[in-house]
Structures are given as C-alpha cells and as structure tokens.
Design a protein around this motif. Structure first.
Motif, mmCIF file in Angstrom:
data_model
loop_
_atom_site.group_PDB
_atom_site.id
_atom_site.type_symbol
_atom_site.label_atom_id
_atom_site.label_comp_id
_atom_site.label_asym_id
_atom_site.label_seq_id
_atom_site.Cartn_x
_atom_site.Cartn_y
_atom_site.Cartn_z
ATOM 1 N N GLN A 1 -17.511 -32.064 -30.728
ATOM 2 C CA GLN A 1 -16.286 -32.481 -31.399
ATOM 3 C C GLN A 1 -15.778 -31.395 -32.344
ATOM 4 O OE1 GLN A 1 -14.614 -35.342 -30.934
ATOM 5 N NE2 GLN A 1 -16.095 -36.499 -29.704
ATOM 6 N N PHE A 2 -14.487 -31.133 -32.260
ATOM 7 C CA PHE A 2 -13.819 -30.245 -33.197
ATOM 8 C C PHE A 2 -13.081 -31.115 -34.212
ATOM 9 C CE2 PHE A 2 -14.215 -27.750 -29.308
ATOM 10 C CZ PHE A 2 -14.731 -26.557 -29.794
ATOM 11 N N ALA A 3 -13.269 -30.800 -35.488
ATOM 12 C CA ALA A 3 -12.672 -31.608 -36.545
ATOM 13 C C ALA A 3 -12.222 -30.716 -37.694
ATOM 14 C CB ALA A 3 -13.676 -32.635 -37.061
ATOM 15 N N THR A 4 -11.195 -31.157 -38.394
ATOM 16 C CA THR A 4 -10.852 -30.481 -39.638
ATOM 17 C C THR A 4 -11.805 -30.965 -40.719
ATOM 18 O OG1 THR A 4 -9.199 -32.181 -40.146
ATOM 19 C CG2 THR A 4 -8.427 -30.181 -39.048
ATOM 20 N N ASP A 5 -12.045 -30.091 -41.687
ATOM 21 C CA ASP A 5 -12.976 -30.365 -42.783
ATOM 22 C C ASP A 5 -12.202 -30.260 -44.095
ATOM 23 O OD1 ASP A 5 -14.966 -30.486 -44.662
ATOM 24 O OD2 ASP A 5 -15.977 -28.645 -44.049
ATOM 25 N N SER A 6 -11.934 -31.395 -44.722
ATOM 26 C CA SER A 6 -11.137 -31.396 -45.943
ATOM 27 C C SER A 6 -11.839 -30.700 -47.105
ATOM 28 C CB SER A 6 -10.794 -32.833 -46.350
ATOM 29 O OG SER A 6 -11.973 -33.571 -46.649
ATOM 30 N N VAL B 1 -11.925 -25.633 -39.743
ATOM 31 C CA VAL B 1 -12.429 -26.426 -38.622
ATOM 32 C C VAL B 1 -13.948 -26.450 -38.614
ATOM 33 C CG1 VAL B 1 -12.481 -26.563 -36.087
ATOM 34 C CG2 VAL B 1 -10.352 -25.971 -37.269
ATOM 35 N N MET B 2 -14.500 -27.579 -38.172
ATOM 36 C CA MET B 2 -15.926 -27.738 -37.936
ATOM 37 C C MET B 2 -16.161 -28.038 -36.465
ATOM 38 S SD MET B 2 -17.740 -27.575 -40.845
ATOM 39 C CE MET B 2 -19.260 -28.338 -40.273
ATOM 40 N N LEU B 3 -17.324 -27.611 -35.976
ATOM 41 C CA LEU B 3 -17.770 -27.960 -34.630
ATOM 42 C C LEU B 3 -19.049 -28.773 -34.774
ATOM 43 C CD1 LEU B 3 -17.849 -27.764 -31.527
ATOM 44 C CD2 LEU B 3 -18.974 -25.541 -31.782
ATOM 45 N N PHE B 4 -19.041 -29.995 -34.258
ATOM 46 C CA PHE B 4 -20.200 -30.876 -34.311
ATOM 47 C C PHE B 4 -20.813 -30.974 -32.920
ATOM 48 C CE2 PHE B 4 -17.574 -32.178 -37.887
ATOM 49 C CZ PHE B 4 -18.513 -32.263 -38.912
ATOM 50 N N GLU B 5 -22.087 -30.573 -32.806
ATOM 51 C CA GLU B 5 -22.768 -30.491 -31.519
ATOM 52 C C GLU B 5 -23.807 -31.604 -31.401
ATOM 53 O OE1 GLU B 5 -24.432 -26.605 -31.013
ATOM 54 O OE2 GLU B 5 -22.484 -25.695 -30.672
ATOM 55 N N PRO B 6 -23.569 -32.610 -30.561
ATOM 56 C CA PRO B 6 -24.561 -33.680 -30.417
ATOM 57 C C PRO B 6 -25.839 -33.221 -29.742
ATOM 58 C CG PRO B 6 -22.812 -33.939 -28.799
ATOM 59 C CD PRO B 6 -22.382 -32.833 -29.714
ATOM 60 N N GLY B 7 -25.737 -32.268 -28.812
ATOM 61 C CA GLY B 7 -26.913 -31.848 -28.057
ATOM 62 C C GLY B 7 -27.883 -31.003 -28.843
ATOM 63 N N SER B 8 -27.373 -30.257 -29.836
ATOM 64 C CA SER B 8 -28.250 -29.434 -30.666
ATOM 65 C C SER B 8 -28.473 -30.040 -32.042
ATOM 66 C CB SER B 8 -27.664 -28.024 -30.830
ATOM 67 O OG SER B 8 -26.486 -28.059 -31.623
ATOM 68 N N GLY B 9 -27.662 -31.045 -32.385
ATOM 69 C CA GLY B 9 -27.769 -31.662 -33.696
ATOM 70 C C GLY B 9 -27.250 -30.792 -34.813
#
Length: 203
Positions: A80-85, A95-103
């Motif tokens: 998931q790509f998300a903005t980070d306030s 922007v942040m990148l959240f990786e479920p597979g690597s945690g």
C-alpha cells in the motif's frame, strides 16, 4: 502533475484518465483515476471506498502509524502507498510504502504531488518490483484483478523465500488481515527466533 505517469503507464483496467480539473490532492486523484489498473495490474489507484478500507487494514497491521496515513494506491504485491501526515508539507505530505509480506514500513522522501511523475517513473523497479512482476507473469502467474494481489504464501518476516514459488493470487483484504495478525504477533521477537506456530486473531 501526473503527465509523465499517464504517458508512460497504460491503463489496463478501466477507462482512460482525463482529469476534469487540475489534480492537486489525493482526493482529486482518487476521483480522476480511482479503480484503474496500470501496466497489466502492476499498479492500481484506490477508489475512495477502497482507500478507506485499506486505511483500516494498514492501521491494524501497523498501529504505530494510526492517525497519520491515507492510502491512495497499491501494487501487484498488495503493498500500500499512503500519504503520511507526519512528514512533508501541509497539503502535500510525503509518501509511505507499507509491505505486508515483509512487515516493513518504508519512508519515500517524495511528496504526493511528485510521487507518480518522479518515483514511479524514475524508480519503477524500486517502487513496484517490475522485474519480479514480469518473472511472475512469465511463470504463468495471473495478473491480479481489482481487490486481489499476488501475496507471499509464507511471509518474508517468518522465513519465507522472496521467490515466485512462494507467491499466489490472494484476496487483498484477506491477505492484509492475515499478514497483519502475523506481524503483530511476531513484532518484538529477537531476530532469528524460531516461529513454531501462529495463532490467528478471533476478533
């Protein structure tokens, strides 16, 4: 904004993107391009409802970022790509990148206004793992549909291999829910701790 991205990334699911007004925010981008997949499913833009749903999933998996994130897109691996306030300028957060597979949660030092035209164009491999996607497709793997991703059967943070043989098509919400539970239970354990069992949350 988005000129380079739209010239280089072909829409592969949904109508072409032709914003009626200048896109100056995440909300306007979701209105202009929400639900579209690009480059055969390599990257997809959230709709407003799917963005809200993904915000909740990421908060559950990464509670340390609660109240800071707003998802706007995701890649073929379900990342998931998300903005980070908490970073960047008011009105144009980074922007942040959240990786479920690597945690892992990775900071991308680029504001949302430049993310698509710079990061996804100049650093496509680093941002979207394009060569890994191509390898998956050459192996016979399907392109993920909307609300799907290509997830790790065994997550990397539990000893899974970063290889095509460890991938499978998954429902995006289910994958994030399971990986989030795994991450929360494994968080804080010393590196190298053997994992003999993982208990799924019943809530």
């Amino acid at each position: 904004m988005f000129e380079r991205f739209l010239a280089a990334f072909a829409v592969s699911d949904g109508p072409s993107v032709a914003p009626r007004v200048p896109v100056t925010s995440v909300e306007l981008w979701l209105d202009a391009a929400g639900g579209r997949a690009f480059e055969g499913g390599l990257y997809r833009v959230h709709t407003r409802p799917s963005a809200r749903a993904s915000d909740a999933l990421v908060r559950e998996a990464f509670p340390e970022f609660a109240g800071r994130l707003s998802c706007f897109g995701y890649d073929w691996l379900g990342r998931q790509f998300a903005t980070d306030s908490g970073r960047g300028k008011d009105g144009d957060p980074e922007v942040m990148l959240f990786e479920p597979g690597s945690g892992e949660a990775l900071e991308i030092p680029v504001p949302f206004s430049r993310f698509h035209d710079e990061e996804l164009i100049d650093y496509t491999e680093e941002a979207l793992a394009r060569s890994f996607f191509d390898e998956w497709r050459r192996s016979g793997g399907q392109a993920p549909k909307i609300a799907e991703c290509v997830g790790y059967q065994r997550p990397l943070f539990l000893g899974g291999d970063d290889a095509v043989a460890n991938l499978e098509i998954s429902d995006l919400d289910v994958y994030w829910t399971i990986m989030g539970q795994f991450r929360r239970q494994a968080k804080g354990l010393p590196k190298g701790t053997p994992i003999t069992a993982v208990v799924r949350d019943q809530s």
